[in-house]
Write an enzyme that holds these catalytic residues in place. Sequence first.
Site, mmCIF file in Angstrom:
data_model
loop_
_atom_site.group_PDB
_atom_site.id
_atom_site.type_symbol
_atom_site.label_atom_id
_atom_site.label_comp_id
_atom_site.label_asym_id
_atom_site.label_seq_id
_atom_site.Cartn_x
_atom_site.Cartn_y
_atom_site.Cartn_z
ATOM 1 N N GLU A 157 17.576 82.669 11.800
ATOM 2 C CA GLU A 157 17.898 84.157 10.992
ATOM 3 C C GLU A 157 19.557 84.978 11.729
ATOM 4 O O GLU A 157 19.526 84.906 12.549
ATOM 5 C CB GLU A 157 16.592 84.855 11.580
ATOM 6 C CG GLU A 157 16.463 86.961 11.358
ATOM 7 C CD GLU A 157 15.571 87.411 11.963
ATOM 8 O OE1 GLU A 157 15.369 88.072 11.466
ATOM 9 O OE2 GLU A 157 14.672 86.743 12.629
ATOM 10 N N GLU A 258 8.714 94.882 8.057
ATOM 11 C CA GLU A 258 9.077 94.152 9.833
ATOM 12 C C GLU A 258 10.052 95.444 10.327
ATOM 13 O O GLU A 258 11.268 95.551 10.171
ATOM 14 C CB GLU A 258 10.031 92.864 10.225
ATOM 15 C CG GLU A 258 10.025 92.763 11.463
ATOM 16 C CD GLU A 258 11.418 91.677 11.242
ATOM 17 O OE1 GLU A 258 10.992 91.046 12.800
ATOM 18 O OE2 GLU A 258 12.089 91.629 11.373
#
Length: 281
Positions: A157, A258
């Site tokens: 990520e 998220e």
Amino acid sequence: MIDVTAAAQHRYTVNLSILFSELPLLERPAAAAAAGFTAAELWWPFGESATPAEAELDALRKAFTDAGVQLTGLNFLDDLSLGVRGTVSVPAAKDRFRANVPVAAELAASLGAEALNALYGNRVEGVDPAEQDALALENLVLAARAAHEIGAILLVEALNRPESPDYPLVSAAAAVEVVDKVNAATGLGNAKFLCDLYHLAMNGEDPAAVIETYADRFGHVQIADNPGRNEPGTGGLDFEDLFARLTAAGYTGRIGLEYRPSTGVSADSFEWLPRELRSAG
């Protein structure tokens, strides 16, 4: 509310480390189920403990299975509770990360998770970045092999520089470069890019351009509006367009919610997503 046509093309999973965080961890899967979700993901949920007691692992498993919620993604040891952004490239965390790999993989497998996320870790003062990158590659290879053994993918990520100034992967290109190195080292092809549209926007990247350029490398997508990191519709990102672009690019994976609820109450932050679309299908 986002246009249902655009949203309906995708499956969703709710991140229980940031949503429903007003509740104890073991109550969150049931709360997600009550809100209509059948899939959820987690950051590493045991703080700095790389190898939690079996009773703790069993309690988490029971919370998910009792709620009828599938765990779709899990972070390896990330030390987020310590204000750190992962352990993969951190020399002092080498032994802890490697002890965590089989534990995280087994937990993920037991709950049907399809993805394991390995946050790269911050630059460490006094340590050569090349040394950290070499360690990261070694650890990511181990993690990719562990993920492969349970039929899962490994995610890498990019975060955003304003919030994570010491984290070196602050662009899609940087994260994809690491993904390609891991795949070249393992030959497995199961390392993928975790495309977080909020982090991209915070970094000044064009999320639409990233989708066009790298969609074939995506293993997972996460969303929050920008600015604010709240639910879609509270900021300036055009999610109808982004969802349509993901569909056009052939992305069929889940989209992880998220974000922080703008009101502080998670159950009130899902009005943008009709209840019938919250089930992962």
